[in-house]
Design a protein around this motif. Structure first.
Motif, PDB file in Angstrom:
ATOM      1  N   LEU A 122       0.803  -1.220   0.000  1.00 17.77           N
ATOM      2  CA  LEU A 122       0.000   0.000   0.000  1.00 17.77           C
ATOM      3  C   LEU A 122       0.836   1.269   0.000  1.00 17.77           C
ATOM      4  O   LEU A 122       0.432   2.280  -0.580  1.00 17.77           O
ATOM      5  CB  LEU A 122      -0.946  -0.012   1.207  1.00 17.77           C
ATOM      6  N   THR A 123       1.985   1.241   0.650  1.00 16.33           N
ATOM      7  CA  THR A 123       2.834   2.433   0.650  1.00 16.33           C
ATOM      8  C   THR A 123       3.320   2.725  -0.754  1.00 16.33           C
ATOM      9  O   THR A 123       3.261   3.878  -1.228  1.00 16.33           O
ATOM     10  CB  THR A 123       4.039   2.230   1.587  1.00 16.33           C
ATOM     11  N   ARG A 124       3.782   1.703  -1.420  1.00 23.69           N
ATOM     12  CA  ARG A 124       4.238   1.877  -2.805  1.00 23.69           C
ATOM     13  C   ARG A 124       3.072   2.242  -3.706  1.00 23.69           C
ATOM     14  O   ARG A 124       3.205   3.062  -4.608  1.00 23.69           O
ATOM     15  CB  ARG A 124       4.902   0.592  -3.294  1.00 23.69           C
ATOM     16  N   MET A 125       1.919   1.631  -3.469  1.00 29.60           N
ATOM     17  CA  MET A 125       0.737   1.932  -4.278  1.00 29.60           C
ATOM     18  C   MET A 125       0.388   3.411  -4.198  1.00 29.60           C
ATOM     19  O   MET A 125       0.122   4.062  -5.220  1.00 29.60           O
ATOM     20  CB  MET A 125      -0.447   1.098  -3.796  1.00 29.60           C
ATOM     21  N   ALA A 126       0.414   3.961  -2.988  1.00 32.48           N
ATOM     22  CA  ALA A 126       0.037   5.368  -2.797  1.00 32.48           C
ATOM     23  C   ALA A 126       1.011   6.300  -3.502  1.00 32.48           C
ATOM     24  O   ALA A 126       0.603   7.253  -4.180  1.00 32.48           O
ATOM     25  CB  ALA A 126      -0.016   5.684  -1.304  1.00 32.48           C
ATOM     26  N   SER A 127       2.315   6.028  -3.360  1.00 29.53           N
ATOM     27  CA  SER A 127       3.315   6.909  -3.975  1.00 29.53           C
ATOM     28  C   SER A 127       3.313   6.774  -5.491  1.00 29.53           C
ATOM     29  O   SER A 127       3.408   7.777  -6.214  1.00 29.53           O
ATOM     30  CB  SER A 127       4.709   6.608  -3.414  1.00 29.53           C
ATOM     31  N   ALA A 312      -6.886   1.601  15.077  1.00 30.46           N
ATOM     32  CA  ALA A 312      -6.824   1.297  13.647  1.00 30.46           C
ATOM     33  C   ALA A 312      -7.692   0.081  13.322  1.00 30.46           C
ATOM     34  O   ALA A 312      -7.825  -0.840  14.128  1.00 30.46           O
ATOM     35  CB  ALA A 312      -5.380   1.042  13.228  1.00 30.46           C
ATOM     36  N   ASP A 313      -8.289   0.097  12.135  1.00 28.10           N
ATOM     37  CA  ASP A 313      -9.016  -1.062  11.633  1.00 28.10           C
ATOM     38  C   ASP A 313      -7.977  -1.988  11.007  1.00 28.10           C
ATOM     39  O   ASP A 313      -7.575  -1.809   9.858  1.00 28.10           O
ATOM     40  CB  ASP A 313     -10.049  -0.627  10.591  1.00 28.10           C
ATOM     41  N   LEU A 314      -7.535  -2.962  11.771  1.00 26.26           N
ATOM     42  CA  LEU A 314      -6.409  -3.798  11.345  1.00 26.26           C
ATOM     43  C   LEU A 314      -6.736  -4.660  10.136  1.00 26.26           C
ATOM     44  O   LEU A 314      -5.829  -5.152   9.462  1.00 26.26           O
ATOM     45  CB  LEU A 314      -5.953  -4.679  12.510  1.00 26.26           C
ATOM     46  N   LYS A 315      -8.019  -4.841   9.838  1.00 24.54           N
ATOM     47  CA  LYS A 315      -8.404  -5.587   8.640  1.00 24.54           C
ATOM     48  C   LYS A 315      -8.362  -4.709   7.396  1.00 24.54           C
ATOM     49  O   LYS A 315      -8.431  -5.210   6.276  1.00 24.54           O
ATOM     50  CB  LYS A 315      -9.808  -6.178   8.822  1.00 24.54           C
ATOM     51  N   ASN A 316      -8.272  -3.416   7.620  1.00 29.69           N
ATOM     52  CA  ASN A 316      -8.210  -2.456   6.513  1.00 29.69           C
ATOM     53  C   ASN A 316      -6.792  -1.900   6.434  1.00 29.69           C
ATOM     54  O   ASN A 316      -6.420  -1.007   7.194  1.00 29.69           O
ATOM     55  CB  ASN A 316      -9.224  -1.331   6.745  1.00 29.69           C
ATOM     56  N   LEU A 317      -5.986  -2.439   5.540  1.00 32.04           N
ATOM     57  CA  LEU A 317      -4.586  -2.045   5.462  1.00 32.04           C
ATOM     58  C   LEU A 317      -4.416  -0.578   5.078  1.00 32.04           C
ATOM     59  O   LEU A 317      -3.435   0.058   5.450  1.00 32.04           O
ATOM     60  CB  LEU A 317      -3.852  -2.936   4.458  1.00 32.04           C
ATOM     61  N   GLN A 318      -5.380  -0.053   4.348  1.00 36.31           N
ATOM     62  CA  GLN A 318      -5.299   1.363   3.983  1.00 36.31           C
ATOM     63  C   GLN A 318      -5.497   2.255   5.203  1.00 36.31           C
ATOM     64  O   GLN A 318      -4.888   3.323   5.308  1.00 36.31           O
ATOM     65  CB  GLN A 318      -6.325   1.686   2.891  1.00 36.31           C
ATOM     66  N   ASP A 319      -6.354   1.806   6.120  1.00 32.28           N
ATOM     67  CA  ASP A 319      -6.546   2.560   7.360  1.00 32.28           C
ATOM     68  C   ASP A 319      -5.285   2.504   8.216  1.00 32.28           C
ATOM     69  O   ASP A 319      -4.887   3.502   8.818  1.00 32.28           O
ATOM     70  CB  ASP A 319      -7.738   2.000   8.142  1.00 32.28           C
ATOM     71  N   VAL A 320      -4.636   1.348   8.253  1.00 30.13           N
ATOM     72  CA  VAL A 320      -3.381   1.202   8.999  1.00 30.13           C
ATOM     73  C   VAL A 320      -2.317   2.121   8.404  1.00 30.13           C
ATOM     74  O   VAL A 320      -1.586   2.802   9.135  1.00 30.13           O
ATOM     75  CB  VAL A 320      -2.891  -0.261   8.969  1.00 30.13           C
ATOM     76  N   LEU A 321      -2.236   2.150   7.082  1.00 26.81           N
ATOM     77  CA  LEU A 321      -1.259   3.015   6.405  1.00 26.81           C
ATOM     78  C   LEU A 321      -1.546   4.476   6.698  1.00 26.81           C
ATOM     79  O   LEU A 321      -0.632   5.265   6.970  1.00 26.81           O
ATOM     80  CB  LEU A 321      -1.301   2.762   4.897  1.00 26.81           C
TER      81      LEU A 321
END
Length: 406
Positions: A122-127, A312-321
């Motif tokens: 997700l970090t790479r996806m966002a950038s 954090a909603d740990l099932k939602n990786l975007q929320d964690v990010l």
């Protein structure tokens, strides 16, 4: 069974009583249809010749269109059969309706972003999504074709990023890397021929600029450790930063996900977020006073040590990010204040904890040990990283030449 492609007039009239001209694709006795978008009265259709009768006012144009569509369809079928004999009528239809050669940069990019999302990168996806958006914005088209992305396009795009977006040279290079990645994918898919590839010798070359990594000295770290009269947020920020530094510059995303259950026998047992590597580190004595501060809020063994991930909603990786980014931004704001109070003139951020560990370790720790501490997959990465902080040989050589009078 052989595939067949024929033109036909379907027996399904529209609301005006006109019938659609379509291409019928048959494979293994299963048929599917591609509609041309044109409708005519049945009386204008010659079922034996499978074309439009001269009685239709636009018969010549329609028959030329039909011939063109059939030729394209047959060519696509031949290409598919040459590469894969096991194809269905639906596959043939998809390739004719949406040929690879017409796939745009944006279409390939969307598939790439979706792949990153599926793989939880997700970090790479966002950038990378930001970089792709810059390409679309610069081209002013959602239908940018790879053939349009030539050397001139890329040079103008680089100027656009530098002037309009105020991007650093490193950011510009990162954007080019994404374009190159997508271009290579397009070549493998057959969307564009390799001869049009705009990267490489005598073309656009991607070279990462050298960046200076500056970490704190041992004395500066001590100054941070000794600070008093801090606010609650400043104390918390210092604790998180020191925790990261004490564990070889552990990334903040990993620090915030550490649970009490990861700590036992005075060791940290943890799976890293970036590369899924499992690590086991002996906890330095300096970490235990930090743990004691947060242990009063511990309710269950599986609780997070630091509070940022508790909601954090740990099932939602975007929320964690998102929560990781928010926390990092908050920490970096308070680290500026800590640097001022400690009279440190260097930049102080969460990432500087990693540079600081590298700077203080210098060449005093075997490179293989540092590789394990940094959790690098390749020792070359460790050597290149640590080279930023090893100055002893250069300093001594300079002294020998300059201090000739001593």
């Amino acid at each position: 069974m052989a595939s067949s492609i024929k033109i036909t007039l379907r027996n399904k009239p529209n609301k005006d009583g006109l019938f659609p001209i379509a291409i019928r694709i048959t494979k293994n006795r299963k048929s599917t249809f591609i509609y041309t978008g044109h409708y005519i009265d049945k009386k204008h259709w010659d079922s034996k010749k499978t074309n439009v009768r001269k009685s239709h006012p636009n018969s010549v144009r329609l028959n030329n269109l039909i011939a063109s569509k059939l030729a394209e369809a047959h060519k696509t079928l031949i290409d598919l059969q040459a590469n894969d004999n096991v194809i269905s009528s639906k596959q043939i239809k998809n390739q004719i309706s949406n040929p690879l050669s017409s796939k745009s940069f944006n279409e390939i990019a969307k598939a790439y972003i979706e792949e990153l999302k599926t793989n939880n990168k997700l970090t790479r996806m966002a950038s990378d999504q930001v970089r792709i958006n810059h390409v679309i914005e610069f081209s002013k088209s959602n239908d940018l074709q790879f053939r349009e992305i030539d050397e001139e396009f890329l040079r103008r795009f680089m100027s656009f990023l530098k002037v309009k977006k105020s991007n650093s040279q490193r950011s510009i290079v990162n954007a080019l890397v994404v374009i190159r990645t997508l271009y290579n994918r397009a070549i493998k898919m057959g969307v564009i021929e390799r001869k049009f590839y705009p990267f490489g010798r005598d073309k656009i070359q991607i070279k990462y600029p050298e960046t200076e990594k500056i970490g704190l000295s041992a004395r500066e770290v001590e100054a941070i450790e000794m600070l008093t009269d801090l606010t609650t947020q400043e104390q918390h920020t210092r604790n998180v930063w020191l925790f990261s530094f004490y564990l070889a510059g552990m990334r903040v995303a990993d620090v915030l996900k550490i649970r009490w259950s990861d700590v036992h026998d005075e060791r940290l047992h943890y799976r890293m977020n970036k590369n899924e590597k499992i690590l086991s580190l002996k906890l330095p004595k300096k970490i235990f006073p930090i743990l004691a501060v947060y242990e009063v809020d511990k309710k269950r063994p599986h609780d997070f040590i630091f509070p940022e991930m508790k909601k954090a909603d740990l099932k939602n990786l975007q929320d964690v990010l998102a929560k990781t980014k928010t926390a990092t931004k908050k920490f970096n704001k308070y680290l500026v204040r800590l640097a001022e109070k400690a009279e440190i003139n260097k930049k102080l951020t969460m990432h500087i904890a990693r540079h600081t560990f590298g700077n203080i370790s210098g060449d005093n720790i075997p490179i293989q040990t540092l590789q394990r501490l940094y959790r690098h997959s390749s020792i070359t990465t460790t050597i290149n990283y640590q080279a930023n902080f090893i100055h002893k040989d250069f300093d001594e050589a300079l002294d020998k030449v300059v201090n000739f009078g001593n």
